[in-house]
Design an enzyme around this catalytic site. Structure first.
Site, PDB file in Angstrom:
ATOM      1  N   HIS A  17       0.849  -1.189   0.000  1.00 35.73           N
ATOM      2  CA  HIS A  17       0.000   0.000   0.000  1.00 35.73           C
ATOM      3  C   HIS A  17       0.886   1.241   0.000  1.00 35.73           C
ATOM      4  CE1 HIS A  17       0.685   0.594   4.297  1.00 35.73           C
ATOM      5  NE2 HIS A  17       0.225  -0.619   4.568  1.00 35.73           N
ATOM      6  N   HIS A  20       3.875   1.535   2.314  1.00 35.27           N
ATOM      7  CA  HIS A  20       5.120   0.852   1.906  1.00 35.27           C
ATOM      8  C   HIS A  20       5.835   1.676   0.840  1.00 35.27           C
ATOM      9  CE1 HIS A  20       2.493  -2.724   3.021  1.00 35.27           C
ATOM     10  NE2 HIS A  20       3.432  -2.712   3.937  1.00 35.27           N
ATOM     11  N   CYS A 125       4.512 -10.479  21.091  1.00 39.28           N
ATOM     12  CA  CYS A 125       3.515 -10.125  20.059  1.00 39.28           C
ATOM     13  C   CYS A 125       3.857 -10.890  18.789  1.00 39.28           C
ATOM     14  CB  CYS A 125       3.502  -8.627  19.764  1.00 39.28           C
ATOM     15  SG  CYS A 125       2.473  -8.258  18.305  1.00 39.28           S
ATOM     16  N   CYS A 128       4.477  -8.510  15.707  1.00 38.77           N
ATOM     17  CA  CYS A 128       5.780  -7.827  15.685  1.00 38.77           C
ATOM     18  C   CYS A 128       6.911  -8.856  15.640  1.00 38.77           C
ATOM     19  CB  CYS A 128       6.000  -6.994  16.937  1.00 38.77           C
ATOM     20  SG  CYS A 128       4.954  -5.561  17.107  1.00 38.77           S
ATOM     21  N   CYS A 143      -0.327  -5.157  22.636  1.00 42.98           N
ATOM     22  CA  CYS A 143       0.775  -4.620  21.839  1.00 42.98           C
ATOM     23  C   CYS A 143       0.451  -3.175  21.479  1.00 42.98           C
ATOM     24  CB  CYS A 143       0.950  -5.453  20.566  1.00 42.98           C
ATOM     25  SG  CYS A 143       2.037  -4.641  19.373  1.00 42.98           S
ATOM     26  N   HIS A 146       0.003  -3.097  17.494  1.00 44.84           N
ATOM     27  CA  HIS A 146      -1.095  -3.822  16.851  1.00 44.84           C
ATOM     28  C   HIS A 146      -2.388  -3.868  17.662  1.00 44.84           C
ATOM     29  CE1 HIS A 146       2.506  -5.381  14.711  1.00 44.84           C
ATOM     30  NE2 HIS A 146       1.704  -5.206  13.692  1.00 44.84           N
ATOM     31  N   LYS A 294      -3.360   5.140  11.347  1.00 51.27           N
ATOM     32  CA  LYS A 294      -2.285   4.603  10.507  1.00 51.27           C
ATOM     33  C   LYS A 294      -2.875   3.790   9.372  1.00 51.27           C
ATOM     34  CE  LYS A 294       1.621   1.463  10.329  1.00 51.27           C
ATOM     35  NZ  LYS A 294       2.196   0.223  10.809  1.00 51.27           N
ATOM     36  N   LYS A 297      -3.151  -2.613   6.567  1.00 56.82           N
ATOM     37  CA  LYS A 297      -4.061  -3.603   6.011  1.00 56.82           C
ATOM     38  C   LYS A 297      -5.068  -4.036   7.069  1.00 56.82           C
ATOM     39  CE  LYS A 297      -4.261  -8.042   3.763  1.00 56.82           C
ATOM     40  NZ  LYS A 297      -3.801  -9.392   4.066  1.00 56.82           N
TER      41      LYS A 297
HETATM   42  N1  MSP Z   1       9.709  -6.700   7.523  1.00 56.01           N
HETATM   43  C1  MSP Z   1       9.793  -5.611   8.425  1.00 56.01           C
HETATM   44  C2  MSP Z   1      11.011  -4.747   8.144  1.00 56.01           C
HETATM   45  C3  MSP Z   1      12.314  -5.485   8.165  1.00 56.01           C
HETATM   46  S1  MSP Z   1      13.630  -4.448   7.722  1.00 56.01           S
HETATM   47  C4  MSP Z   1      15.004  -5.337   8.023  1.00 56.01           C
HETATM   48  C5  MSP Z   1       8.543  -4.753   8.302  1.00 56.01           C
HETATM   49  N2  MSP Z   1       7.839  -4.885   7.190  1.00 56.01           N
HETATM   50  S2  MSP Z   1       6.471  -4.124   6.865  1.00 56.01           S
HETATM   51  O1  MSP Z   1       6.123  -4.535   5.540  1.00 56.01           O
HETATM   52  O2  MSP Z   1       5.517  -4.344   7.893  1.00 56.01           O
HETATM   53  O3  MSP Z   1       6.771  -2.604   6.902  1.00 56.01           O
HETATM   54  C6  MSP Z   1       7.739  -2.061   6.065  1.00 56.01           C
HETATM   55  C7  MSP Z   1       7.830  -0.573   6.258  1.00 56.01           C
HETATM   56  O4  MSP Z   1       6.625   0.037   5.843  1.00 56.01           O
HETATM   57  C8  MSP Z   1       8.065  -0.158   7.715  1.00 56.01           C
HETATM   58  O5  MSP Z   1       9.106   0.796   7.753  1.00 56.01           O
HETATM   59  C9  MSP Z   1       6.785   0.504   8.104  1.00 56.01           C
HETATM   60  O6  MSP Z   1       7.014   1.567   8.993  1.00 56.01           O
HETATM   61  C10 MSP Z   1       6.314   1.037   6.769  1.00 56.01           C
HETATM   62  N3  MSP Z   1       4.898   1.314   6.799  1.00 56.01           N
HETATM   63  C11 MSP Z   1       3.860   0.443   6.877  1.00 56.01           C
HETATM   64  N4  MSP Z   1       2.715   1.160   6.981  1.00 56.01           N
HETATM   65  C12 MSP Z   1       3.004   2.492   6.967  1.00 56.01           C
HETATM   66  C13 MSP Z   1       2.265   3.673   6.924  1.00 56.01           C
HETATM   67  N5  MSP Z   1       0.953   3.695   7.009  1.00 56.01           N
HETATM   68  N6  MSP Z   1       2.950   4.831   6.747  1.00 56.01           N
HETATM   69  C14 MSP Z   1       4.300   4.871   6.547  1.00 56.01           C
HETATM   70  N7  MSP Z   1       5.035   3.786   6.601  1.00 56.01           N
HETATM   71  C15 MSP Z   1       4.423   2.610   6.981  1.00 56.01           C
HETATM   72  O7  MSP Z   1       8.275  -3.973   9.205  1.00 56.01           O
END
Ligand code: MSP
Length: 505
Positions: A17, A20, A125, A128, A143, A146, A294, A297
């Site tokens: 999304h 990411h 968690c 996490c 958590c 979450h 935030k 998903k």
């Molecule tokens: N797999 C771990 C990261 C491992 S790095 C060695 C992870 N993955 S994640 O897919 O959940 O998130 C990836 C990144 O996307 C994180 O930095 C997270 O902060 C970011 N985001 C997920 N949702 C977000 C928003 N709504 N806004 C901004 N960034 C966000 O964590």
């Protein structure tokens, strides 16, 4: 010079999304900017494929975890080109080359005396994949990230002696005050360290989907170690036929604030234990919010990057996110907000400035601006801008860098209104006025727009490419980011960079 920048590697058990895409776009701005500066850039992104959630979903669906990740990883791989990410490699942690390197590095950590067998009981968690310390537990044993109940779990595991790095980490933060930006995040990490570090699991035995611990095959490495190590393992195989471990480490990491502890405490400690350098910098972004919550998903409030880009184009989405949400802060985003900035800033401020500048040179000077000196007021307004933008970007101040450029977009628009070149053209034609005045205005506009095109390239790669082509100056190199550095060439036709009908759709 080698310059490496990374995004977090994404969990494959969700669909990509805009949240990411945000980290990817920020890292891409830095990568493109450093390429302009002539650095040998390695921009890395990828997927984090191990861990419990993946194994659980695969089991529910009756397929193997590998089948599941092979199905999902391409969705993240596809996100890159859609947001115009210029990543040099896409690492997947299920890659056997990554796994072998993880085993080798963590064996070294053990050989260096930082690994022992022990047992632990605490609040865990599963989302996490993290045991929570006292200060990290929210109301009712939930958590804080979450909002789900934590479970009491005990484990007999291999442990990493994080506590051994207490002093060295405190020293790192003292020696390099801007190692983590923004400051608020640095302070948060430092407070956590000062609260006293406890050892953390290095392995888990309850699950088997992970990188096998070579000295104890009943165990796999705790997923966070395996994931963090992507930043160094990929340097070994991410560029065909070369090992970038020496030339491209340490890297700059772009992350979201929810994974701060892992990147600013666990990760430097592990690197120290392995005898490797700590990252060059950790740039911590906030969250994109939708209606105040935030985007995620599980909340079901995600904006689909593919749909937003379909409607407005990748440049507009990149620009919007980085302009709307100050890097490091949380900020709300919406399709209405995107439409507004598209129309006001991209179509009006920048698009109109470029098209009227070019149109006037074509109309009044047959497409060839004279090679005269630029207007001194505008020269003063642009003076030092290239150095300022580079310094802000080096400092992780991505939004401030964009604002500094945008101030000049607005300045040039005022310049057009102040000098009214159409009136000068009329005076020339009707009253035989000296053409020098109009020559200066046109040359200043063309040169100003060209510099803006060079400076804005990291944010708006496609439209600045079109613009610079039309100006007959398709050169991105940073020494062209100074007003007056461009030769007066012949300008061609420019189709609207940000067409209004697109915004209306
Ligand atoms: N797999 C771990 C990261 C491992 S790095 C060695 C992870 N993955 S994640 O897919 O959940 O998130 C990836 C990144 O996307 C994180 O930095 C997270 O902060 C970011 N985001 C997920 N949702 C977000 C928003 N709504 N806004 C901004 N960034 C966000 O964590």
């Amino acid at each position: 010079m080698g310059y490496s920048v990374t995004t977090p590697i994404f969990y494959v058990n969700a669909a990509p999304h805009l949240g990411h895409a945000y980290s990817t776009i920020v890292a891409d701005v830095l990568a493109r900017h450093h390429r302009q500066r002539g650095d040998d850039v390695f921009f890395l992104t990828g997927t984090d494929e191990h861990g419990e959630p993946v194994a659980n979903v695969a089991a529910e669906r009756g397929i193997t975890p590998q089948e599941l990740v092979d199905e999902n990883a391409p969705r993240f791989q596809a996100m890159g080109p859609v947001v115009e990410a210029s990543n040099d490699f896409f690492v997947r942690t299920s890659d056997p080359r990554h796994k072998a390197a993880v085993q080798e590095i963590l064996t070294r950590v053990k050989d260096n005396g930082y690994v022992y067998e022990g047992s632990y009981e605490g609040w865990y968690c599963p989302k996490c994949a993290d045991f929570k310390t006292e200060s990290e537990i929210a109301e009712g044993n939930t958590c804080p990230i979450h909002g789900i109940p934590l479970s009491r779990e005990s484990e007999t595991n291999w442990f990493f002696r994080l506590s051994a790095f207490q002093e060295q980490l405190e020293q790192l933060y003292a020696d390099r005050p801007d190692w983590v930006v923004p400051q608020a995040r640095r302070n948060e990490a430092l407070a956590f360290i000062k609260g006293g570090l406890q050892d953390v699991s290095l392995s888990r035995s309850a699950i088997s989907w992970g990188v096998e611990v070579p000295w104890d095959p009943e165990h796999v490495f705790y997923v966070w170690w395996d994931a963090l190590l992507n930043y160094v393992t990929a340097l070994r195989f991410g560029r065909e036929g070369q090992d970038l471990s020496e030339s491209h480490w340490p890297a700059v990491h772009v992350i979201g604030k929810d994974i701060l502890k892992f990147h600013t405490i666990y990760w430097p400690a592990l690197l120290m234990a392995a005898g490797l350098e700590v990252p060059r910098r950790v740039l911590v972004g906030g969250f994109l919010l939708v209606d105040g919550a935030k985007m995620s998903k599980s909340r079901g409030n995600v904006l689909d990057p593919f749909a937003a880009i379909e409607a407005y184009g990748a440049d507009a989405v990149r620009f919007y996110l980085l302009r709307e949400v100050g890097f490091g802060q949380d900020g709300s985003v919406s399709l209405d907000g995107l439409k507004l900035r598209y129309e006001t800033e991209l179509a009006n401020d920048l698009g109109n400035l470029a098209s009227r500048s070019i149109a006037m040179v074509r109309r009044y000077r047959d497409g060839q601006a004279s090679d005269v000196a630029v207007d001194p007021e505008i020269a003063a307004a642009f003076d030092g801008l290239d150095a300022q933008v580079a310094a802000l970007l080096d400092d992780g101040q991505i939004s401030q860098a964009l604002e500094a450029i945008w101030e000049r977009v607005r300045r040039l628009n005022r310049f057009v209104e102040e000098r009214a070149p159409w009136a000068l053209a009329k005076a020339e034609k009707n009253d035989g006025a000296d053409p020098a005045a109009l020559d200066v205005v046109l040359r200043t506009l063309i040169e100003g727009v060209r510099v803006l095109g060079v400076l804005l390239h990291p944010w708006l790669p496609t439209s600045t490419g079109t613009l610079l082509d039309a100006l007959g100056a398709p050169v991105l190199a940073w020494d062209g980011a100074r007003l007056g550095a461009g030769a007066a060439g012949e300008v061609g036709e420019l189709a609207p960079l940000f067409p209004k009908d697109r915004a209306a759709a």
